[in-house]
Design a protein around this motif. Structure first.
Motif, PDB file in Angstrom:
ATOM      1  N   MET A 185     -44.819  46.981 -40.275  1.00  0.00           N
ATOM      2  CA  MET A 185     -44.441  47.795 -39.108  1.00  0.00           C
ATOM      3  C   MET A 185     -42.989  48.228 -39.305  1.00  0.00           C
ATOM      4  O   MET A 185     -42.154  47.448 -39.755  1.00  0.00           O
ATOM      5  CB  MET A 185     -44.593  46.968 -37.824  1.00  0.00           C
ATOM      6  CG  MET A 185     -44.128  47.673 -36.578  1.00  0.00           C
ATOM      7  SD  MET A 185     -44.909  47.018 -35.083  1.00  0.00           S
ATOM      8  CE  MET A 185     -44.299  45.349 -35.046  1.00  0.00           C
ATOM      9  N   LEU A 186     -42.702  49.490 -38.964  1.00  0.00           N
ATOM     10  CA  LEU A 186     -41.344  50.007 -39.108  1.00  0.00           C
ATOM     11  C   LEU A 186     -40.612  49.920 -37.772  1.00  0.00           C
ATOM     12  O   LEU A 186     -41.136  50.347 -36.747  1.00  0.00           O
ATOM     13  CB  LEU A 186     -41.376  51.479 -39.553  1.00  0.00           C
ATOM     14  CG  LEU A 186     -42.126  51.793 -40.847  1.00  0.00           C
ATOM     15  CD1 LEU A 186     -41.987  53.278 -41.180  1.00  0.00           C
ATOM     16  CD2 LEU A 186     -41.606  50.938 -41.991  1.00  0.00           C
ATOM     17  N   GLN A 187     -39.419  49.374 -37.811  1.00  0.00           N
ATOM     18  CA  GLN A 187     -38.597  49.308 -36.597  1.00  0.00           C
ATOM     19  C   GLN A 187     -37.645  50.495 -36.571  1.00  0.00           C
ATOM     20  O   GLN A 187     -36.946  50.757 -37.551  1.00  0.00           O
ATOM     21  CB  GLN A 187     -37.815  47.994 -36.609  1.00  0.00           C
ATOM     22  CG  GLN A 187     -36.874  47.803 -35.437  1.00  0.00           C
ATOM     23  CD  GLN A 187     -36.268  46.399 -35.440  1.00  0.00           C
ATOM     24  OE1 GLN A 187     -36.939  45.418 -35.775  1.00  0.00           O
ATOM     25  NE2 GLN A 187     -35.004  46.300 -35.077  1.00  0.00           N
ATOM     26  N   ILE A 188     -37.649  51.204 -35.443  1.00  0.00           N
ATOM     27  CA  ILE A 188     -36.643  52.244 -35.208  1.00  0.00           C
ATOM     28  C   ILE A 188     -35.619  51.621 -34.273  1.00  0.00           C
ATOM     29  O   ILE A 188     -35.943  51.209 -33.155  1.00  0.00           O
ATOM     30  CB  ILE A 188     -37.266  53.501 -34.545  1.00  0.00           C
ATOM     31  CG1 ILE A 188     -38.375  54.109 -35.430  1.00  0.00           C
ATOM     32  CG2 ILE A 188     -36.179  54.521 -34.214  1.00  0.00           C
ATOM     33  CD1 ILE A 188     -37.896  54.764 -36.708  1.00  0.00           C
ATOM     34  N   GLY A 189     -34.394  51.513 -34.733  1.00  0.00           N
ATOM     35  CA  GLY A 189     -33.364  50.809 -33.979  1.00  0.00           C
ATOM     36  C   GLY A 189     -32.827  51.636 -32.829  1.00  0.00           C
ATOM     37  O   GLY A 189     -33.039  52.853 -32.735  1.00  0.00           O
ATOM     38  N   SER A 190     -32.118  50.920 -31.976  1.00  0.00           N
ATOM     39  CA  SER A 190     -31.532  51.529 -30.786  1.00  0.00           C
ATOM     40  C   SER A 190     -30.665  52.741 -31.131  1.00  0.00           C
ATOM     41  O   SER A 190     -30.709  53.769 -30.455  1.00  0.00           O
ATOM     42  CB  SER A 190     -30.686  50.449 -30.108  1.00  0.00           C
ATOM     43  OG  SER A 190     -30.331  50.823 -28.827  1.00  0.00           O
TER      44      SER A 190
END
Ligand code: PEP
Ligand code: MN
Length: 293
Positions: A123-128
């Motif tokens: 899963m790819l995390q898109i940061g704040s």
């Protein structure tokens, strides 16, 4: 007549519940997020040494976490802070997956890194800091991997849903929303944890919603309470920073739980999670009907 809670979110139609779609269950390496199980994702802020990551993976799994987090590419507030081990960290994460059967979530910061990160991560995390980077969102969506979309630290709920809409429109239905605290006039905590946003999102959107109590609190002593608040607000899971020796951590040590703290936090969630499993969709959504997924 009362206004509808969904009014004001019309520009994110695909993210909203409707008669056909009450909840979306997202499968991450066979783990269902947004279903009946409360899914804990835990691990260090950044991947440091292999032995630390393996020890952490082993511990969080033993305590019930299903997904391992760990930054390989780190967005840091200061340009002089540790920026992550990149590819080497991705390889270490993949070894932890092979050894412990945990799925992997890690942040992707740049469009050009998407293929590489998608090759290793489940899963790819898109940061704040990246929530409004539309080119990154599109590239991440096109990878086909599920996306963990963190709320921008200055973003409204509507803006978070715009970003989700963009990913959905790109043809990727697998978006998990993450409340991680926002900036307000309150400065005694790193961010202000917006539990109401979790309750609101669970009512208006079919997408899974998780909480990151670590970046909201900024201090380990506050993290377990915020985690319990998130569970009570109806969150589908957590993203929590855990480190074997938080004082030695290369990033976000102040907010990282040590092993004993993590174990105690997980046990303290049990009564809230028991409530969730006795009433489908409880506590916020009692009486809901699952239609499609
Ligand atoms: C993180 O998860 O380590 C992180 C950098 O989070 P955020 O993007 O919410 O600041
Ligand atoms: Mn962090």
């Amino acid at each position: 007549m009362h206004a509808n809670l969904q009014d004001g979110f019309a520009d994110s139609p695909d993210a909203l519940k409707d008669g056909q779609r009450q909840r979306t269950i997202i499968r991450v390496l066979g783990i269902e997020v947004g279903g009946d199980e409360f899914v804990t994702m835990a691990g260090p802020c950044s991947v440091e040494t292999e032995s630390r990551l393996m020890a952490t993976a082993h511990h969080v799994r033993r305590c019930g976490a299903r997904i391992l987090r760990g930054g390989a590419f780190k967005p840091r507030s200061s340009p002089y802070s540790f920026q992550g081990h990149g590819l080497q960290a991705l390889r270490t994460l993949a070894r932890a997956r092979a050894e412990f059967g945990l799925a992997i979530v890690t942040e992707v910061m740049s469009e050009s890194d998407v293929p590489l990160v998608a090759e290793y991560a489940d899963m790819l995390q898109i940061g704040s800091r990246s929530m409004e980077n539309l080119l990154l969102l599109k590239a991440a969506a096109q990878s086909g991997r599920p996306i963990l979309l963190k709320r921008g630290m200055m973003a409204t709920v509507a803006e978070l849903l715009y970003a989700a809409q963009l990913i959905l429109e790109e043809g990727n239905p697998n978006v998990i929303l993450c409340e991680r605290g926002i900036r307000t006039c309150e400065t005694s905590m790193r961010n202000t944890f917006d539990a109401a946003a979790i309750a609101l999102l669970k009512q208006i959107s079919h997408l899974p919603v998780i909480a990151d109590p670590s970046h909201a609190a900024g201090h380990h002593d506050l993290v377990p309470a915020l985690a319990r608040i998130a569970a009570a607000a109806g969150a589908d899971g957590l993203l929590v920073e855990v480190h074997p020796e938080p004082e030695q951590a290369w990033s976000d040590g102040e907010q990282s739980l040590d092993f004993a703290e993590f174990e105690a936090m997980m046990i303290s969630l049990d009564p809230l999670l028991a409530l969730r499993s006795t009433v489908p969709g409880a506590p916020v959504d009692a009486g809901f009907v699952e239609v499609g997924g």
